[in-house]
Scaffold this motif. Structure first.
Motif, short mmCIF file in Angstrom:
data_model
loop_
_atom_site.label_atom_id
_atom_site.label_comp_id
_atom_site.label_asym_id
_atom_site.label_seq_id
_atom_site.Cartn_x
_atom_site.Cartn_y
_atom_site.Cartn_z
N ALA A 36 8.82 -0.47 -4.21
CA ALA A 36 7.33 -0.15 -3.87
C ALA A 36 7.35 0.31 -2.53
CB ALA A 36 6.31 -1.22 -4.31
N ALA A 37 6.72 1.30 -1.98
CA ALA A 37 6.38 1.54 -0.42
C ALA A 37 5.07 2.04 -0.42
CB ALA A 37 7.46 2.59 -0.40
N THR A 38 4.65 2.10 0.90
CA THR A 38 3.12 2.60 1.52
C THR A 38 3.22 3.94 2.00
OG1 THR A 38 2.54 0.27 1.72
CG2 THR A 38 1.24 1.89 2.54
N ALA A 39 2.47 4.76 1.44
CA ALA A 39 2.45 6.24 2.28
C ALA A 39 0.95 6.30 2.62
CB ALA A 39 2.63 7.12 1.02
N ARG A 40 0.77 7.15 3.47
CA ARG A 40 -0.58 7.42 4.08
C ARG A 40 -0.83 9.13 3.78
NH1 ARG A 40 -1.84 5.62 10.10
NH2 ARG A 40 -1.37 3.77 9.21
N ILE A 41 -1.98 9.32 3.16
CA ILE A 41 -2.12 10.66 2.81
C ILE A 41 -3.58 10.81 3.10
CG2 ILE A 41 -0.57 10.64 0.94
CD1 ILE A 41 -2.76 10.50 -0.92
N ARG A 42 -4.05 12.45 3.25
CA ARG A 42 -5.51 12.59 3.20
C ARG A 42 -6.12 13.47 2.11
NH1 ARG A 42 -6.46 14.82 9.71
NH2 ARG A 42 -5.74 12.88 10.65
#
Length: 272
Positions: free
Chosen positions: A240-246
């Motif tokens: 599991a990983a964290t991504a930042r999106i708009r």
């Protein structure tokens, strides 16, 4: 196993078990019809030794007795080859019946049904208490039966295999270790000789005939987890990983439901 060889082994086993004295190779050759077709003494000796080894590998205890004139005789004593009585309680018998139902629509249906009939004939208490449960594991792939036999007999196989992103199939040479059904699809795990590593193959992507190509060359592992390997290749075992999106405001609701935080950027965009 080929039908001719299976019949020859069965006849040899019957000859060895239904005699009270050791039987010589010459007598066995005269008694078993399949051996009549072998004209060379050397070829017969090789075939007989292979057959004898195959029967011993299957569990038959064959005694070798030397006679006074130095010749050898063979027999399988009934007291050394008698299986103990089968003792199953009703719950165990019901579990076997449930397992047999799994194969009612597959190629093992006849064998499963025959096994239950033999248990009934042997007096094993059997009552079908699983009528409410109807498990099914279909095996429609043409390669299933050949791979199942090769896996059991530890024989390498060759077949044409098309990967998910390939336009055409490629030849593969594999030592099959285990077959497993997962999410409605059958998979084969084994040692790919050309690649020198473990590989998993989806049976529906095998085309053409499966051909036997000799014995195993690599030791079979004690534990083979086909599902874990398939899941890992499918990306389901990724860390599991964290991504930042708009995202535009009022859109992407499935993504918003999984967001850790949501921060307005301006009048049109949010940052998740």
């Amino acid at each position: 196993m080929a039908i001719a060889k299976a019949e020859r082994l069965m006849n040899l086993a019957l000859c060895l078990m239904n005699t009270r004295r050791p039987v010589s190779k010459r007598e066995l050759r005269a008694s078993i019809e399949a051996y009549h077709e072998v004209t060379s003494d050397e070829a017969f000796n090789r075939m007989f030794e292979r057959d004898k080894d195959d029967l011993r590998e299957l569990g038959l205890v064959i005694d070798t007795v030397e006679s006074i004139d130095g010749d050898f005789g063979y027999l399988a004593r009934s007291d050394r080859n008698r299986l103990p009585d089968i003792a199953l309680d009703p719950e165990e018998a019901a579990a076997l019946a449930l397992a047999a139902k799994v194969w009612q629509q597959a190629r093992l249906a006849e064998a499963a049904s025959g096994a239950l009939q033999k248990l009934r004939a042997a007096g094993v208490p059997y009552e079908d208490t699983t009528s409410a449960l109807e498990p099914r594991i279909p095996a429609p792939e043409p390669a299933f039966e050949a791979l199942m036999v090769a896996t059991r007999e530890r024989k390498a196989v060759a077949f044409d295999y098309r990967k998910a992103n390939a336009a055409r199939p490629e030849p593969r040479l594999v030592e099959p270790w285990a077959l497993e059904c997962w999410r409605g699809h059958w998979y084969l795990a084994g040692h790919d000789r050309d690649r020198g590593d473990v590989r998993v193959f989806r049976l529906s992507r095998i085309s053409g005939r499966v051909k036997v190509r000799g014995a195993f060359t690599v030791e079979v592992p004690d534990h083979i987890d086909v599902r874990e390997t398939v899941a890992r290749w499918a990306g389901e075992g990724a860390t599991a990983a964290t991504a930042r999106i708009r995202l535009r405001r009022d859109s992407g609701y499935p993504l918003r439901a999984r967001a850790v935080t949501t921060t307005p950027v301006d009048a049109e965009w949010d940052e998740l």
